[in-house]
Design a protein around this motif. Structure first.
Motif, mmCIF file in Angstrom:
data_model
loop_
_atom_site.group_PDB
_atom_site.id
_atom_site.type_symbol
_atom_site.label_atom_id
_atom_site.label_comp_id
_atom_site.label_asym_id
_atom_site.label_seq_id
_atom_site.Cartn_x
_atom_site.Cartn_y
_atom_site.Cartn_z
ATOM 1 N N ARG A 155 29.403 -22.647 1.321
ATOM 2 C CA ARG A 155 30.739 -23.377 2.492
ATOM 3 C C ARG A 155 31.429 -21.660 2.994
ATOM 4 N NH1 ARG A 155 34.459 -25.592 -0.882
ATOM 5 N NH2 ARG A 155 35.603 -25.848 2.125
ATOM 6 N N GLY A 156 31.046 -21.412 2.616
ATOM 7 C CA GLY A 156 31.795 -19.534 2.226
ATOM 8 C C GLY A 156 32.552 -18.954 2.039
ATOM 9 N N TYR A 157 33.186 -19.876 0.881
ATOM 10 C CA TYR A 157 34.630 -19.782 0.175
ATOM 11 C C TYR A 157 33.645 -19.719 -1.171
ATOM 12 C CZ TYR A 157 36.487 -22.017 3.901
ATOM 13 O OH TYR A 157 36.956 -21.953 5.406
ATOM 14 N N ALA A 158 35.075 -18.784 -1.702
ATOM 15 C CA ALA A 158 35.051 -18.574 -3.550
ATOM 16 C C ALA A 158 34.866 -19.856 -4.434
ATOM 17 C CB ALA A 158 36.266 -17.158 -4.236
ATOM 18 N N ASN A 159 33.721 -19.926 -5.691
ATOM 19 C CA ASN A 159 34.228 -20.536 -5.853
ATOM 20 C C ASN A 159 32.889 -19.788 -7.982
ATOM 21 O OD1 ASN A 159 33.661 -23.304 -6.751
ATOM 22 N ND2 ASN A 159 31.311 -23.422 -6.380
ATOM 23 N N ILE A 160 33.856 -21.249 -8.440
ATOM 24 C CA ILE A 160 33.157 -20.438 -9.745
ATOM 25 C C ILE A 160 32.254 -21.708 -10.532
ATOM 26 C CG2 ILE A 160 35.500 -19.260 -10.862
ATOM 27 C CD1 ILE A 160 36.047 -21.438 -11.923
ATOM 28 N N VAL A 161 31.607 -20.959 -10.912
ATOM 29 C CA VAL A 161 29.992 -22.027 -11.975
ATOM 30 C C VAL A 161 29.772 -21.200 -13.398
ATOM 31 C CG1 VAL A 161 29.046 -22.307 -9.433
ATOM 32 C CG2 VAL A 161 27.745 -20.375 -10.516
ATOM 33 N N THR A 162 29.842 -22.161 -13.743
ATOM 34 C CA THR A 162 29.166 -21.764 -15.339
ATOM 35 C C THR A 162 28.038 -20.654 -15.287
ATOM 36 O OG1 THR A 162 29.609 -24.481 -15.801
ATOM 37 C CG2 THR A 162 28.470 -23.131 -17.347
ATOM 38 N N ALA A 163 27.675 -19.761 -15.986
ATOM 39 C CA ALA A 163 27.346 -19.157 -16.266
ATOM 40 C C ALA A 163 26.405 -19.332 -17.045
ATOM 41 C CB ALA A 163 28.043 -17.991 -16.915
ATOM 42 N N SER A 164 25.228 -18.922 -16.679
ATOM 43 C CA SER A 164 23.734 -19.692 -17.294
ATOM 44 C C SER A 164 23.778 -18.362 -18.339
ATOM 45 C CB SER A 164 22.533 -19.019 -16.277
ATOM 46 O OG SER A 164 22.366 -17.417 -16.012
ATOM 47 N N SER A 165 23.099 -18.928 -19.852
ATOM 48 C CA SER A 165 22.596 -18.472 -21.221
ATOM 49 C C SER A 165 22.216 -16.880 -20.979
ATOM 50 C CB SER A 165 21.649 -19.566 -21.407
ATOM 51 O OG SER A 165 20.442 -19.361 -20.120
ATOM 52 N N ASP A 166 21.099 -16.585 -19.684
ATOM 53 C CA ASP A 166 20.985 -15.190 -19.381
ATOM 54 C C ASP A 166 22.390 -14.000 -19.396
ATOM 55 O OD1 ASP A 166 17.878 -16.486 -19.420
ATOM 56 O OD2 ASP A 166 18.081 -16.233 -17.270
ATOM 57 N N ASP A 167 23.342 -14.863 -18.384
ATOM 58 C CA ASP A 167 24.427 -13.826 -18.118
ATOM 59 C C ASP A 167 25.068 -13.813 -19.305
ATOM 60 O OD1 ASP A 167 23.017 -13.296 -15.731
ATOM 61 O OD2 ASP A 167 24.005 -15.102 -14.718
#
Length: 186
Positions: free
Chosen positions: A45-57
């Motif tokens: 949508r073009g806005y900031a968001n937070i997502v659950t980090a992958s186990s790789d990160d």
């Protein structure tokens, strides 16, 4: 009976103190916080968001999200629900446990020397738009103002450089139409 204020974790354009004061006039800045195991992005949508980090990160600078903490009275939380599009399904309200460095007034917090408190906070999350994308043109200025305020108040410069700047370039790195000259990963 007085209601205990809600601690709100702002990570996008609500890092901009002027915008928060306009949106939530009785809100009070309380400090800096970090949410582990989450990742900061600009969503589809073009806005900031937070997502659950992958186990790789896990363990990378991309598996934490820094933000500013505000105390919200119920009327300000209701206003923020409108700005965040809760009724329309844009963002959902969620409670997360954050590491919190309280501030005295609007003083800078030093996250590298003091021990944070563990506190539950309100955060707004878009569960539908979880892939990284480019910011809306109108959002860039608000984010740059928010980034400046966040750095002034103690969000680490390295976090901003490594996590936010790949999406939000400093002012002046766009063409005359507001399009990026370079985008994420370029």
């Amino acid at each position: 009976m007085a209601t205990e204020p809600t601690l709100y974790f702002g990570y996008g354009s609500n890092l901009w103190l002027e915008q928060m004061a306009a949106r939530c006039p009785t809100s009070v800045y309380r400090g800096v916080a970090l949410i582990p195991h989450w990742q900061w992005i600009i969503n589809g949508r073009g806005y900031a968001n937070i997502v659950t980090a992958s186990s790789d990160d896990t363990g990378s600078p991309h598996s934490i999200v820094y933000g500013l903490v505000f105390a919200l009275q119920p009327e300000d939380e209701a206003r923020l629900d409108v700005y965040e599009g809760v009724a329309g399904g844009a963002y959902e309200k969620q409670r997360v446990t954050a590491l919190f460095w309280p501030a005295e007034g609007k003083t800078r917090v030093n996250t590298s020397v003091s021990v944070p408190e563990s506190r539950e906070m309100l955060v707004y999350v878009d569960r539908k738009n979880t892939q990284p994308y480019l910011p809306r043109t109108e959002y860039i200025r608000r984010m740059n103002n928010g980034i400046a305020d966040a750095m002034m108040l103690g969000v680490p410069a390295k976090y901003i450089q490594d996590v936010m700047r790949p999406f939000i370039l400093p002012d002046g790195e766009y063409d005359e139409n507001g399009n990026w000259i370079l985008g994420p990963g370029a």
